[in-house]
Design an enzyme around this catalytic site. Structure first.
Site, PDB file in Angstrom:
ATOM      1  N   GLU A 145      61.271  84.897  48.721  1.00 61.11           N
ATOM      2  CA  GLU A 145      61.615  84.274  47.448  1.00 61.11           C
ATOM      3  C   GLU A 145      60.473  83.447  46.870  1.00 61.11           C
ATOM      4  O   GLU A 145      59.695  82.842  47.611  1.00 61.11           O
ATOM      5  CB  GLU A 145      62.827  83.353  47.619  1.00 61.11           C
ATOM      6  CG  GLU A 145      64.090  84.056  48.069  1.00 61.11           C
ATOM      7  CD  GLU A 145      65.259  83.100  48.248  1.00 61.11           C
ATOM      8  OE1 GLU A 145      66.361  83.582  48.561  1.00 61.11           O
ATOM      9  OE2 GLU A 145      65.079  81.866  48.063  1.00 61.11           O
ATOM     10  N   ARG A 184      64.905  78.436  54.169  1.00 64.07           N
ATOM     11  CA  ARG A 184      64.732  79.077  55.475  1.00 64.07           C
ATOM     12  C   ARG A 184      63.382  78.724  56.101  1.00 64.07           C
ATOM     13  O   ARG A 184      63.309  78.164  57.178  1.00 64.07           O
ATOM     14  CB  ARG A 184      64.884  80.597  55.356  1.00 64.07           C
ATOM     15  CG  ARG A 184      64.785  81.331  56.689  1.00 64.07           C
ATOM     16  CD  ARG A 184      65.086  82.820  56.510  1.00 64.07           C
ATOM     17  NE  ARG A 184      65.029  83.530  57.776  1.00 64.07           N
ATOM     18  CZ  ARG A 184      63.941  84.122  58.255  1.00 64.07           C
ATOM     19  NH1 ARG A 184      62.795  84.092  57.561  1.00 64.07           N
ATOM     20  NH2 ARG A 184      63.969  84.751  59.415  1.00 64.07           N
ATOM     21  N   HIS A 218      59.627  79.095  62.365  1.00 66.91           N
ATOM     22  CA  HIS A 218      60.045  78.454  61.117  1.00 66.91           C
ATOM     23  C   HIS A 218      59.760  76.952  61.117  1.00 66.91           C
ATOM     24  O   HIS A 218      60.662  76.129  61.039  1.00 66.91           O
ATOM     25  CB  HIS A 218      61.536  78.697  60.843  1.00 66.91           C
ATOM     26  CG  HIS A 218      61.918  80.137  60.831  1.00 66.91           C
ATOM     27  ND1 HIS A 218      63.232  80.564  60.802  1.00 66.91           N
ATOM     28  CD2 HIS A 218      61.154  81.271  60.833  1.00 66.91           C
ATOM     29  CE1 HIS A 218      63.252  81.890  60.800  1.00 66.91           C
ATOM     30  NE2 HIS A 218      62.007  82.327  60.816  1.00 66.91           N
ATOM     31  N   TYR A 225      69.305  75.739  47.667  1.00 65.32           N
ATOM     32  CA  TYR A 225      68.738  77.070  47.475  1.00 65.32           C
ATOM     33  C   TYR A 225      69.388  78.136  48.361  1.00 65.32           C
ATOM     34  O   TYR A 225      68.891  79.255  48.444  1.00 65.32           O
ATOM     35  CB  TYR A 225      67.219  76.999  47.611  1.00 65.32           C
ATOM     36  CG  TYR A 225      66.648  76.292  46.396  1.00 65.32           C
ATOM     37  CD1 TYR A 225      66.220  77.000  45.286  1.00 65.32           C
ATOM     38  CD2 TYR A 225      66.661  74.892  46.319  1.00 65.32           C
ATOM     39  CE1 TYR A 225      65.781  76.358  44.151  1.00 65.32           C
ATOM     40  CE2 TYR A 225      66.215  74.241  45.177  1.00 65.32           C
ATOM     41  CZ  TYR A 225      65.783  74.974  44.099  1.00 65.32           C
ATOM     42  OH  TYR A 225      65.365  74.334  42.954  1.00 65.32           O
ATOM     43  N   GLY A 262      62.075  85.108  53.630  1.00 66.55           N
ATOM     44  CA  GLY A 262      63.448  85.534  53.824  1.00 66.55           C
ATOM     45  C   GLY A 262      63.648  86.115  55.210  1.00 66.55           C
ATOM     46  O   GLY A 262      62.728  86.201  56.025  1.00 66.55           O
ATOM     47  N   GLN A 278      71.851  76.934  60.281  1.00 67.95           N
ATOM     48  CA  GLN A 278      72.898  76.065  59.743  1.00 67.95           C
ATOM     49  C   GLN A 278      72.380  74.686  59.349  1.00 67.95           C
ATOM     50  O   GLN A 278      72.969  74.012  58.495  1.00 67.95           O
ATOM     51  CB  GLN A 278      74.025  75.917  60.782  1.00 67.95           C
ATOM     52  CG  GLN A 278      74.687  77.234  61.157  1.00 67.95           C
ATOM     53  CD  GLN A 278      75.198  78.014  59.955  1.00 67.95           C
ATOM     54  OE1 GLN A 278      75.769  77.434  59.023  1.00 67.95           O
ATOM     55  NE2 GLN A 278      75.004  79.328  59.970  1.00 67.95           N
TER      56      GLN A 278
END
Length: 353
Positions: A239, A214, A152, A249, A233, A176
């Protein structure tokens, strides 16, 4: 993972077996694929390509291995990118976003987003590059120490219609932080070309333009300035979002079809049973065209009818798209360590819309 090689220098590659005149069938249409069109191969043998840029008839394509491939008049030149930090070979990492400066013809400058290793640490940074003698040199750091986890990394760079530089930053495998306004991860970032924070950013003295993301990997704008972004996702629930300054978001509190007051819901979602893994995107005639990695297609999202269909498929993983003069260009990403490369992969294609 496919082994990555660095420091290869500049190599001139011929487009063996492909040319702008070679046309082949490609499926186009909805999931029933009832019609056929033709596409053209522009370049082949790309190595984990990530971002498409086009200036006139010349393409500049970033490769995660640390190169920019220049494609011009049927020839490819692989240009080395000389960076100040050691380029990371972690999964999904490397040289990612790349965008030419608006005055590139005069300045020979561009902007890049890359993941680097610093001892036991790993970060992303946004830098200014200078092209000299077919080599790209890191000239100046604009933003450093964007968190980078196991996965990510985000990584998309685009210049908005407001002449600001936008970057997508993933949550760095730490969900988080997407809700932590003191962290750069899980955000879409906005900056001036010199790396400073714009005075009209939604949060004072902050690069953050939107948060609660994300792993956003695509951004584009409509002619009226509306901004859109694609986002991976967790286990489906991908999304397509309309991005508004200062909005939240939802990740990791909500995703996909979930709704909650105070959070923005997506325009489109793959739902809990389907995965797109959307990456680069472009706007054309009230439609969004999005590269899909797990979805192995170029997806078309009609903003008026809300219909979603596959425009191109059966080519494996697709990383980025570019639309210009009614023509769709895209790059496959089958050599990124997760795909199944064909004989000439990866490749740059075009299709008349």
């Amino acid at each position: 993972m496919k082994q990555l090689f660095f420091g290869l220098g500049i190599s001139l590659l011929c487009l063996t077996g492909c040319s702008t005149n070679e046309k082949q069938p490609v499926s186009i249409g909805n999931n029933s694929l009832q019609t056929m069109e033709q596409y053209e191969t522009i370049a082949a043998n790309l190595d984990a390509p990530w971002a498409i840029n086009k200036l006139g008839d010349t393409f500049y394509i970033s490769e995660r291995t640390g190169h920019i491939v220049k494609v011009e008049q049927g020839e490819m030149i692989r240009q080395e990118v000389k960076l100040e930090k050691t380029l990371s070979t972690a999964s999904e990492a490397g040289l990612l976003g790349f965008v030419l400066a608006p005055d590139f013809k005069q300045s020979n400058e561009a902007y890049a987003y890359y993941t680097y290793e610093n001892g036991s640490d790993q970060f992303n940074r946004i830098v200014l590059l200078l092209l000299e003698n077919n080599n790209w040199l890191e000239k100046r750091v604009l933003l450093d120490e964007i968190p980078s986890g196991t996965y990510h990394h985000g990584g998309r760079l685009k210049i908005g219609p407001d002449q600001k530089l936008y970057a997508t930053a993933g949550d760095a495998s730490n969900p988080q932080t997407a809700q932590d306004m003191s962290a750069l991860s899980g955000k879409i970032l906005r900056m001036n070309f010199d790396g400073s924070i714009p005075d009209d950013n939604p949060f004072p003295n902050s690069y953050v333009y939107s948060y609660g993301h994300r792993n956003p990997q695509g951004i584009t704008w409509s002619p009226d300035g509306t901004m859109y972004a694609s986002e991976h996702g967790q286990s489906a629930n991908d999304e397509i979002n309309k991005i508004e300054a200062g909005q939240n978001y939802g990740w990791p509190l909500i995703e996909g079809e979930q709704n909650q007051e105070g959070f923005k819901s997506p325009l489109f979602t793959s739902g809990s049973e389907n995965t797109w893994a959307p990456s680069g995107m472009a706007f054309y005639e009230n439609r969004l065209y999005v590269a899909a990695l797990r979805g192995t297609a170029v997806l078309e999202f009609d903003l008026q009818t809300k219909e979603v269909k596959e425009v191109v498929n059966n080519m494996g993983r697709i990383r980025d798209v570019w639309i210009e003069d009614h023509t769709l260009y895209w790059i496959t990403n089958n050599t990124d360590g997760r795909g199944t490369p064909g004989e000439k992969d990866d490749q740059l294609y075009k299709l008349e819309l």
